[in-house]
Design an enzyme around this catalytic site. Structure first.
Site, PDB file in Angstrom:
ATOM      1  N   TYR A 135      -4.113  -2.569  -6.474  1.00  0.00           N
ATOM      2  CA  TYR A 135      -4.652  -3.405  -5.773  1.00  0.00           C
ATOM      3  C   TYR A 135      -5.388  -4.125  -5.062  1.00  0.00           C
ATOM      4  O   TYR A 135      -4.591  -3.674  -3.866  1.00  0.00           O
ATOM      5  CB  TYR A 135      -3.370  -4.901  -5.694  1.00  0.00           C
ATOM      6  CG  TYR A 135      -3.375  -6.967  -5.271  1.00  0.00           C
ATOM      7  CD1 TYR A 135      -4.376  -7.276  -6.126  1.00  0.00           C
ATOM      8  CD2 TYR A 135      -3.716  -7.328  -4.481  1.00  0.00           C
ATOM      9  CE1 TYR A 135      -4.670  -8.634  -5.823  1.00  0.00           C
ATOM     10  CE2 TYR A 135      -4.000  -8.671  -4.513  1.00  0.00           C
ATOM     11  CZ  TYR A 135      -4.734  -9.265  -4.573  1.00  0.00           C
ATOM     12  OH  TYR A 135      -5.188 -10.637  -4.618  1.00  0.00           O
TER      13      TYR A 135
ATOM     14  N   ASP B 130      -6.918   1.874   1.487  1.00  0.00           N
ATOM     15  CA  ASP B 130      -5.865  -0.085   1.860  1.00  0.00           C
ATOM     16  C   ASP B 130      -5.028   0.572   1.873  1.00  0.00           C
ATOM     17  O   ASP B 130      -3.861   0.917   1.115  1.00  0.00           O
ATOM     18  CB  ASP B 130      -6.368  -0.458   0.373  1.00  0.00           C
ATOM     19  CG  ASP B 130      -5.750  -1.732   0.176  1.00  0.00           C
ATOM     20  OD1 ASP B 130      -5.570  -2.330   1.328  1.00  0.00           O
ATOM     21  OD2 ASP B 130      -6.008  -2.552  -0.905  1.00  0.00           O
TER      22      ASP B 130
ATOM     23  N   LYS C 181      -1.630  -7.991   6.100  1.00  0.00           N
ATOM     24  CA  LYS C 181      -0.309  -7.715   6.791  1.00  0.00           C
ATOM     25  C   LYS C 181       0.178  -7.576   7.799  1.00  0.00           C
ATOM     26  O   LYS C 181      -0.025  -8.245   8.954  1.00  0.00           O
ATOM     27  CB  LYS C 181       0.440  -7.098   5.728  1.00  0.00           C
ATOM     28  CG  LYS C 181      -0.250  -8.016   3.865  1.00  0.00           C
ATOM     29  CD  LYS C 181       0.458  -7.095   3.121  1.00  0.00           C
ATOM     30  CE  LYS C 181      -0.211  -7.984   2.032  1.00  0.00           C
ATOM     31  NZ  LYS C 181      -0.398  -7.211   0.731  1.00  0.00           N
TER      32      LYS C 181
END
Ligand SMILES: *Cc1c(COP(=O)(O)O)cnc(C)c1O
Length: 426
Positions: free
Chosen positions: A143, A237, A265
């Protein structure tokens, strides 16, 4: 026990879509009523009915040093007093940029944005701008946020909802997206052989959005090698893995270096921050130095930067990474022992402070294998943990996260809850 959560869930549906602002929060895959949270401190989170849980969600990763850390709290309060946002540059941006670039050897420059999604969609544009090519390769089950071009075969949220991509994404937006299989280097080689218009390969260096899936050493090293040879950028990522398995990213642990690294995050310490960075020749493509446009009214927000700086400083000083490994090992052993006692097939994958059980007898190395898990057992296990005061993500396909303030007492409670919940999953 959850009267108030039930009331709020009902009320929330009137003006919010499904009563949530992000679909994983809706508990669709585990059924039942989503919990509404009220406050959190340290390793604990409290719902609106006053129930206490050990928090292994940690806002899906950001709260790595636990909730409400005193020095982060002070830094944020201090900045709030001075002003919320100016639409002009501040020293905090320079300080956080230096911390990030020092932690990631492949980054000379970084651009801060407001979410992981935004970091990734900017990285797509940057890779295309730099290479002059259009296609991108992604791995099934990874994702990378909800930008159109990468919203195909995209792991947890989508896997959970069984949506193959998303309505509203035009075919044109994904026609340049090629899908490969995680841990299968031939599936990448095939695309490279067939297409000479590939700008970049995107990868989660440790996949966390199909559950935790670890790349084999040969796979990740060969991926780095073949992309370099073909003049294709490798976009790593690290929105989930950045600062999580070591100070810096998963790249160094895996022995690779990205062309472009994306963060989110943890880097915002609980505030909305994303980032993308690379060596100078690539980053100098970005406006105002170069022709690739990307901007943001609240980008580099001073309060968010203060939270990021103080979180990373704390994290670096605490250096909790050995403790993470030891605690994750304890949880793995508890999960496997409880599964065996109850005659349940279980596989546990973990990397640093990311861990999760798969209700399957097989090794899980890619998205297809992850999807073969017994999600009914997961659902029973999930509610068993909730009843016993441990909050994990409401999906078989999400990683659990550990924070640095988990105490021995917390660990004992987690192990006890696992034993009780596994008996309920039979
Ligand atoms: C969470 C996540 C994203 C998206 O970040 P948002 O801040 O939710 O937009 C992208 N990539 C990975 C690997 C993630 O875990």
């Amino acid at each position: 026990m959850n009267t108030k959560s039930k009331e709020l869930y009902k009320e929330g549906q009137k003006h919010l879509v499904g009563a949530v602002n992000s679909p994983v929060r809706a508990f669709n895959s585990v059924g039942g009523n989503p919990l509404f949270m009220e406050r959190a401190k340290g390793s604990k989170i409290y719902d609106v009915d006053g129930n206490e849980y050990i928090d292994l969600v940690l806002s899906y990763g950001p709260m790595i040093i636990g909730h409400g850390n005193e020095s982060v709290l002070k830094a944020v309060q201090h900045q709030v007093e001075k002003g919320f946002t100016f639409g002009a540059s501040t020293e905090n941006e320079i300080i956080l940029a230096e911390m990030v670039c020092n932690a990631f050897p492949g980054m000379d420059k970084v651009r801060f944005v407001n979410s992981g999604t935004e970091a990734i969609l900017s990285a797509i544009r940057l890779a295309r701008a730099y290479t002059g090519k259009n296609h991108i390769v992604k791995f099934a089950g990874c994702y990378h946020g909800h930008s159109d071009a990468l919203l195909v075969a995209a792991g947890s949220g989508l896997a959970t909802l069984s949506i193959p991509g998303s309505a509203g994404v035009p075919n044109d937006a994904v026609k340049n997206t090629l899908i490969a299989e995680y841990n299968n280097i031939d599936s990448v080689k095939k695309h490279i052989a067939e297409c000479d218009d590939i700008a970049a390969v995107f990868i989660e260096p440790i996949a966390g959005n199909m559950g935790v899936v670890i790349p084999s050493d040969e796979f990740i090293k060969e991926l780095r090698e073949i992309t370099k040879q073909a003049g294709i950028l490798l976009v790593v990522d690290e929105v989930m893995t950045g600062f999580r398995s070591k100070f810096g990213g998963a790249q160094e642990l895996l022995g690779i270096e990205a062309d472009i690294t994306c963060l989110g995050k943890v880097v915002g310490g609980g505030f909305p921050v994303g980032a993308y960075g690379a060596r100078n020749e690539i980053m100098n493509m970005v406006s105002p130095l170069g022709p690739m446009y990307q901007a943001g009214t609240l980008s580099g927000n001073p309060v968010a930067m203060a939270a990021g700086i103080s979180t990373l400083s704390e994290l670096k000083a605490q250096n909790p990474y050995d403790k993470f490994n030891a605690q994750a090992e304890t949880i793995e052993k508890a999960l496997l022992a409880a599964a065996e006692t109850n005659g349940i097939d279980l596989t546990v994958n973990r990397f640093g402070s990311m861990i999760n059980p798969f209700f399957s007898a097989k090794k899980i190395t890619n998205f297809t294998e992850a999807q073969e898990c017994d999600t009914d057992k997961f659902t029973k296990f999930f509610w068993g943990l909730i009843e016993n005061g441990v909050y994990i993500p409401p999906s078989q396909f999400e990683a659990w996260f550990l924070c640095s303030v988990l105490s021995n007492e917390d660990m004992n409670k987690i192990v006890a809850a696992i034993n009780k919940a596994m008996a309920l999953a039979k």
